[in-house]
Design an enzyme around this catalytic site. Structure first.
Site, PDB file in Angstrom:
ATOM      1  N   ASP A  88       0.815  -1.222   0.000  1.00 51.22           N
ATOM      2  CA  ASP A  88       0.000   0.000   0.000  1.00 51.22           C
ATOM      3  C   ASP A  88       0.850   1.274   0.000  1.00 51.22           C
ATOM      4  O   ASP A  88       0.315   2.380  -0.061  1.00 51.22           O
ATOM      5  CB  ASP A  88      -1.001   0.001   1.175  1.00 51.22           C
ATOM      6  CG  ASP A  88      -0.349  -0.138   2.539  1.00 51.22           C
ATOM      7  OD1 ASP A  88       0.623  -0.901   2.660  1.00 51.22           O
ATOM      8  OD2 ASP A  88      -0.815   0.530   3.486  1.00 51.22           O
ATOM      9  N   HIS A 113       7.946  -0.648  12.671  1.00 45.87           N
ATOM     10  CA  HIS A 113       6.886  -1.323  11.944  1.00 45.87           C
ATOM     11  C   HIS A 113       7.289  -2.798  11.876  1.00 45.87           C
ATOM     12  O   HIS A 113       8.260  -3.204  12.499  1.00 45.87           O
ATOM     13  CB  HIS A 113       6.724  -0.657  10.571  1.00 45.87           C
ATOM     14  CG  HIS A 113       5.427  -0.935   9.888  1.00 45.87           C
ATOM     15  ND1 HIS A 113       4.232  -0.985  10.536  1.00 45.87           N
ATOM     16  CD2 HIS A 113       5.147  -1.180   8.573  1.00 45.87           C
ATOM     17  CE1 HIS A 113       3.272  -1.249   9.663  1.00 45.87           C
ATOM     18  NE2 HIS A 113       3.798  -1.373   8.464  1.00 45.87           N
ATOM     19  N   HIS A 131      -3.471   7.185   7.101  1.00 42.16           N
ATOM     20  CA  HIS A 131      -3.453   5.729   7.043  1.00 42.16           C
ATOM     21  C   HIS A 131      -4.651   5.178   7.820  1.00 42.16           C
ATOM     22  O   HIS A 131      -4.557   4.249   8.623  1.00 42.16           O
ATOM     23  CB  HIS A 131      -2.131   5.188   7.618  1.00 42.16           C
ATOM     24  CG  HIS A 131      -1.778   3.799   7.135  1.00 42.16           C
ATOM     25  ND1 HIS A 131      -2.148   2.673   7.831  1.00 42.16           N
ATOM     26  CD2 HIS A 131      -1.099   3.373   6.047  1.00 42.16           C
ATOM     27  CE1 HIS A 131      -1.687   1.599   7.178  1.00 42.16           C
ATOM     28  NE2 HIS A 131      -1.053   2.007   6.098  1.00 42.16           N
TER      29      HIS A 131
HETATM   30 ZN   LIG Z   1       0.436   0.792   5.197  1.00 47.60          ZN
HETATM   31 ZN   LIG Z   2       2.973  -1.192   6.512  1.00 44.64          ZN
END
Ligand SMILES: [Zn+2]
Ligand SMILES: [Zn+2]
Length: 314
Positions: free
Chosen positions: A63, A137, A266
Site C-alpha cells: 500500500d 513497523h 493511514h
Molecule cells: Zn500501510
Molecule cells: Zn505497513
C-alpha cells in the site's frame, strides 16, 4: 512548503481514499513520500505536477509502493531523461528494483535506488535537508523529516533609514547578508539592524509505525507532523499486533514533541463510514490542530513565526 495529501487510507483503498502517498512542494522541489497504487492518477487529479525527482519510501508494504511501476512507466512514455532517485530503507533494494522493472519495464532514464537508515541525511539542499527517522513497523521502515535551515534575521528598515540615515540600496543587502558597512564616517555592524536568525519549518512524515521516541524527537516543535493513526483506541490491540498507532498514541507523540499540527493518516477502512472517533480522540490528547485530511487536501505549512518580514532588504 505545500503538502498535498494524495492517499490517506490504510492498507487498501476505499472509494474516497487512496493508499498512502503525499507530495511536498517546496519552492518548486517536488518530493513524493510513499507511492501507493494509483498515486500517479492522484497527482493528476490534484494537479501537483509530475516533475518529481525524489521518491521517499517508508517501507515496502504494497500500500506504500505499488504505484511505483505505473509512475515509472508513465515517466518512460513521456520520454523522461532526468534521473529519478528512489530512497528506501536498508534491505529493500531488491524489492524496489522489482517494482521499477515490473512487467518487463526497462526505463530509458536513470533510476538510482538509495538505501537509507535512521538519522541519515537523505537529501541535502541549500536551504533544507531531508533526514530519515527511526520508526517501528513489522519490516525495515523509516520516516522522513524535512528540516529547513534558519532564515536570515528580520531587517529593521525603519531603524536603518530613520535612525542611522542609510538610504535604501546596496548597503541594505550587505547588512542583511551579515556584512558591516561604512556609513557617515563609522562602521555599522549588521547586528544593529538585523535581528537574530529565525527558525525554518520542520515537517515530519512517519509512514506506518508504532509510537516511538525517535519520532517524538524528530518532530520537536514540528510545524506539521503527519502520523500513522490507523485505528482509534477501540482497536488498540490490533494496532499493536499490526505495528500501527492509534489516534491517541499519535496525539501523545505530537504532544510530547510540542508539534504545532498533527495530520492523522493511514485510516483503517473500519472507519470509512465514520472517522470521527479517530479525530475526536486525537483532539482530546493533543492541544494543537489535529485533523484527518481528505485525499486532495492541500496544506501550506506556515513558518514558526508569522512569516512576515521575509522580504529582502534590497
Ligand atoms: Zn500501510
Ligand atoms: Zn505497513
Amino acid at each position: 512548503m505545500r503538502v498535498t495529501f494524495l492517499g490517506t487510507s490504510g492498507a487498501v483503498p476505499t472509494t474516497r481514499r487512496n493508499t498512502s502517498a503525499l507530495l511536498v512542494n517546496r519552492d518548486g522541489d517536488r518530493l513524493l513520500f510513499d507511492c501507493g497504487e494509483g498515486t500517479q492518477r492522484q497527482m493528476m487529479r490534484f494537479s501537483t505536477g509530475f516533475a518529481v525527482d525524489h521518491v521517499f519510501v517508508t517501507h515496502c508494504h504494497g500500500d506504500h509502493v505499488l504505484g511505483i511501476p505505473g509512475l515509472v512507466q508513465t515517466f518512460d512514455f513521456n520520454d523522461r531523461e532526468r534521473p529519478l532517485a528512489i530512497h528506501a530503507p536498508h534491505g529493500t533494494r531488491g524489492g524496489i528494483e522489482d517494482l521499477v522493472h515490473a512487467a518487463g519495464n526497462d526505463p530509458s532514464f536513470p533510476v538510482r535506488i538509495n538505501q537509507v537508515g535512521p538519522d541519515e541525511v537523505v537529501l541535502d539542499r541549500d536551504e533544507y535537508e531531508v533526514r530519515a527517522v527511526r520508526t517501528d513497523h513489522r519490516t525495515n521502515a523509516v520516516g522522513y523529516a524535512v528540516v529547513e535551515d534558519d532564515r536570515k534575521g528580520r531587517f529593521d528598515r525603519e531603524k536603518a533609514e530613520e535612525e542611522l540615515g542609510i538610504s535604501p540600496g546596496p548597503k541594505y543587502s550587505k547588512l542583511h547578508r551579515g556584512e558591516p558597512v561604512e556609513h557617515d564616517g563609522r562602521t555599522v555592524e549588521p547586528e544593529e539592524v538585523v535581528g537574530p536568525p529565525r527558525p525554518g519549518r520542520r515537517f515530519v512524515y512517519t509512514g506506518d509505525t508504532r509510537p516511538t521516541d525517535a519520532v517524538a524527537a524528530a518532530a520537536e516543535d514540528a510545524d506539521l507532523l503527519v502520523h500513522d493513526a490507523t485505528f482509534a483506541s477501540d482497536w488498540a490491540d490490533r494496532a499493536k499486533e499490526t505495528a500501527h498507532s492509534t489516534a491517541r498514541e499519535a496525539a501523545a507523540i505530537a504532544d510530547r514533541a510540542g508539534a504545532k499540527r498533527l495530520a492523522l493518516t493511514h485510516i483503517s477502512t473500519r472507519y470509512a463510514g465514520d472517522h470521527s472517533p479517530i479525530e475526536r480522540e486525537a483532539r482530546e490528547h493533543f492541544d494543537g490542530d489535529a485533523w484527518i485530511p481528505d485525499d486532495g487536501d492541500r496544506f501550506d505549512v506556515p513558518f514558526p513565526d508569522d512569516g512576515t518580514g521575509d522580504e529582502s532588504a534590497d
